[in-house]
Each structure stands twice: as C-alpha cells, then as structure tokens.
Design a protein around this motif. Structure first.
Motif, PDB file in Angstrom:
ATOM      1  N   GLY A 226     135.932 -48.227  91.935  1.00 39.55           N
ATOM      2  CA  GLY A 226     136.026 -47.449  90.954  1.00 39.55           C
ATOM      3  C   GLY A 226     136.190 -45.933  91.483  1.00 39.55           C
ATOM      4  O   GLY A 226     136.198 -45.532  92.647  1.00 39.55           O
ATOM      5  N   HIS A 227     136.024 -44.872  90.502  1.00 35.30           N
ATOM      6  CA  HIS A 227     135.880 -43.420  90.578  1.00 35.30           C
ATOM      7  C   HIS A 227     134.500 -42.913  90.071  1.00 35.30           C
ATOM      8  O   HIS A 227     134.212 -43.538  89.120  1.00 35.30           O
ATOM      9  CB  HIS A 227     137.260 -42.729  90.210  1.00 35.30           C
ATOM     10  N   THR A 228     134.236 -41.697  90.351  1.00 39.51           N
ATOM     11  CA  THR A 228     132.905 -41.226  89.722  1.00 39.51           C
ATOM     12  C   THR A 228     133.720 -40.329  88.536  1.00 39.51           C
ATOM     13  O   THR A 228     134.661 -39.924  88.600  1.00 39.51           O
ATOM     14  CB  THR A 228     132.542 -40.102  90.628  1.00 39.51           C
ATOM     15  N   PHE A 229     132.828 -40.343  87.568  1.00 40.98           N
ATOM     16  CA  PHE A 229     133.258 -39.964  86.307  1.00 40.98           C
ATOM     17  C   PHE A 229     133.278 -38.281  86.377  1.00 40.98           C
ATOM     18  O   PHE A 229     134.247 -37.735  85.848  1.00 40.98           O
ATOM     19  CB  PHE A 229     132.229 -40.246  85.161  1.00 40.98           C
ATOM     20  N   LYS A 230     132.517 -37.660  87.092  1.00 40.57           N
ATOM     21  CA  LYS A 230     132.267 -36.072  87.186  1.00 40.57           C
ATOM     22  C   LYS A 230     133.442 -35.605  87.842  1.00 40.57           C
ATOM     23  O   LYS A 230     134.161 -34.439  87.294  1.00 40.57           O
ATOM     24  CB  LYS A 230     131.101 -35.787  87.625  1.00 40.57           C
ATOM     25  N   ASN A 231     133.821 -35.941  89.092  1.00 43.30           N
ATOM     26  CA  ASN A 231     134.544 -35.519  90.014  1.00 43.30           C
ATOM     27  C   ASN A 231     135.869 -36.221  90.324  1.00 43.30           C
ATOM     28  O   ASN A 231     136.573 -35.857  91.072  1.00 43.30           O
ATOM     29  CB  ASN A 231     133.795 -35.228  91.349  1.00 43.30           C
ATOM     30  N   ASN A 232     135.950 -37.635  89.609  1.00 46.94           N
ATOM     31  CA  ASN A 232     137.115 -38.329  89.843  1.00 46.94           C
ATOM     32  C   ASN A 232     137.250 -38.675  91.498  1.00 46.94           C
ATOM     33  O   ASN A 232     138.255 -38.961  91.888  1.00 46.94           O
ATOM     34  CB  ASN A 232     138.234 -37.888  89.274  1.00 46.94           C
ATOM     35  N   LEU A 233     136.421 -38.882  92.057  1.00 46.11           N
ATOM     36  CA  LEU A 233     136.240 -39.129  93.654  1.00 46.11           C
ATOM     37  C   LEU A 233     136.024 -40.889  93.882  1.00 46.11           C
ATOM     38  O   LEU A 233     135.465 -41.516  92.949  1.00 46.11           O
ATOM     39  CB  LEU A 233     135.025 -38.609  94.590  1.00 46.11           C
TER      40      LEU A 233
END
Length: 323
Positions: free
Chosen positions: A78-85
């Motif tokens: 998946g990806h982080t919510f805040k920075n989309n990493l």
C-alpha cells in the motif's frame, strides 16, 4: 519430519491470517482516522468525505481488509495516506536500522549472559553470582527509557564522551566506525535488559540439571567437573534457554520502541509510534505483519534447535515433540 513441517507451515499461515484480521480490525477501530489527522481546522464535512473516498476509507472495514489482503499477497503493502509514498519505501530502511541495533545488543548479551550464568551455577552465592543477581534486579526493575536518559545525561551532556542520539554524525553517514560509536549507549540499555533475563535463565537451568541423578552418577564415577558441566549438563540446560531466545527473536525486527525513541534511532519501533500518531494504517499493518511473521518463525526455529541440542526430541506427525 516432512509431515511436521507441512503441518506447522499450514498452522503458521492460519495464525498469520488471524493476526492480520484482528490487527486490521483493532487499528481501524481506534478513535480518529487519517482524514482527521490531515484536515486543517474549519474544513467542511463534504471535503472530509471526498478525502476519505480518495483514500478508500469510505468502504466498509471488511471490504478494506479484503482489498488490503489481496494487494499484500501480490507484494503491494500500500501507500501512505499523507505523502502517497509506497509503504515499502518508508518501512524497509527502518527494518535494517533496527536489526543493526538489536542484533548487536543481542549478540553481546548472549556472549556475556550464557557463560556468566553457567559459571554462576557452579559458584552459587559467590561474588560473581551476587553481582549477577544485582544486575538482574536492576535490569528488571529499571525502565529502559529512564536508564537511557540517565546514560545520555552522564555520558553525552556532562562528560561529552558519546553522542546523544541518532545513528550517524551528519558528515559521516555510512561510516561503520561512527555507527559503532552511536551504538554504545542504546546497546547498553538493551544489553542490561537481555542480560538480566538470560543470565538468570542460564543459571537456574544449569542448577536444575546439575541436581539430576545422572550428574551425580557421573561425578561419583570420577568424571572431571569440566566434562560434567560442558558435556553432560550444558546440552540439556540449553533447552529452556533456547525457548527464551526463540521468543525474543521478534525483538530483533520489532525493535525496542522506547529505546529507539529516546535515542532518536531511525528504526521500526520509532516508526510505529510516528505512524500510530498519524493513523497511517498501511504502515502499521505492515509492521504488525512483519513482527507476526518473525514471531512464528522464532517459535519454529526453537523447535528445530530443540532437535539439534537434544536428539531425544522427536518432531513427528503425531504428538508433535516427544522425548
């Protein structure tokens, strides 16, 4: 043996599935959420709904779990919510940093604690044994974060001998000698904790074995004491110690959250705290799953080591371990 491995593998898969299911539910049941953490004061409910939809958080939790599990099985954390990493990009460097810290502390602890505990079992209530008891009391009673702060205050702020925190100096990134220099204080905190338990377990395990009839028989036959200790007693005494070491193996990956936080060590324990504050569900689930995998692997490894240390242990399809 093959049946045992297959059965344990299937059991491990089931355990990991159940852990992921429970962890996913608990994490999503926590108060707040990523959208609340990201929203500035005064943001309208409509904007919050749009943000939740973009993050996929407006779907039912079971649906979110199925989506997460499907992606995870494909290797997508998946990806982080805040920075989309990508989660892997955030997570994997911290895993390596934690292993460096924990493995170094673990190795030193085993190197000191096991021989020390064995020696103390042959010199009960001697000076060394009393010293080990005192160290164990301190290790069990003293909170790790408090001990870490004391070391920082003494050796970093007052004496200026050792670095206060971080993994490297700013201008020495990747330098092995500088890494060892920064490892001294956090490792000292961790070694005290490991030493407290391992030395006590080694001592008590050896004392129990040394009271067995076959040890008395060996001594009565005139077998040299050194041979009695290292050939007859030690192997059996190692079995409970292996259990403790196997159960502690996940700490190498899970990390010591408080120690990493106190010394600003960029490891997985500190990352978990940071991600919990910002409700980064994907990262929290990845850390939980990795730790669960290592817990299962640690228990499995302990079973294998039982067989190596004590040939009487049989790993079969019926009854598991038997002596």
């Amino acid at each position: 043996m093959t049946e045992y491995f297959i059965r344990r593998l299937l059991q491990s898969i089931l355990v990991l599935f159940l852990i992921s299911l429970v962890a996913f539910g608990l994490i999503h049941a926590a108060p707040g959420g990523p959208t609340q953490m990201m929203m500035a004061p005064g943001v309208s409910p409509e904007t919050a709904k749009i943000q939740a939809h973009n993050l996929g958080l407006d779907k039912p939790v079971p649906t979110q779990y199925v989506i997460w599990l499907t992606n995870m099985l494909k290797g997508d954390l998946g990806h982080t919510f805040k920075n989309n990493l990508p989660v892997g990009e955030v997570l994997w460097p911290t895993v390596g940093n934690t292993i460096k810290l924990m493995a170094f502390a673990w190795f030193i602890s085993l190197l000191i604690a096991i021989p020390w505990g064995i020696y103390n079992s042959t010199k009960v209530y001697g000076i060394s044994d009393q010293t080990a008891n005192f160290v164990s009391y301190i290790g069990f009673a003293m909170p790790a974060f408090w001990f870490g702060i004391i070391l920082q205050e003494l050796f970093s702020l007052k004496l200026d001998w050792l670095p206060l925190s971080d993994m490297y100096d700013m201008d020495k990134q990747g330098n092995f000698g500088n890494l060892l220099y920064h490892l001294i204080l956090p490792c000292s905190v961790l070694v005290l904790g490991f030493l407290a338990s391992y030395s006590k377990y080694a001592r008590s395990s050896m004392l129990e074995v040394l009271e067995q009839d076959y040890i008395r028989t060996a001594r009565a036959k005139g077998v040299p004491e050194r041979k009695v200790i290292f050939r007859h007693a030690l192997r059996n005494a190692l079995i409970p110690i292996i259990t403790i070491i196997g159960l502690d193996l996940p700490i190498l990956v899970g990390g010591a959250t408080l120690t990493e936080s106190v010394f600003n060590w960029p490891g997985m324990g500190r990352l978990f705290v940071e991600m919990a504050r910002s409700r980064e569900y994907s990262v929290l689930m990845a850390i939980t799953l990795i730790t669960a995998v290592v817990v299962v692997a640690g228990n499995f490894l302990a079973d294998i080591l039982y067989k190596i240390v004590d040939p009487r242990v049989k790993l079969g399809s019926k009854g598991g371990k038997s002596a």
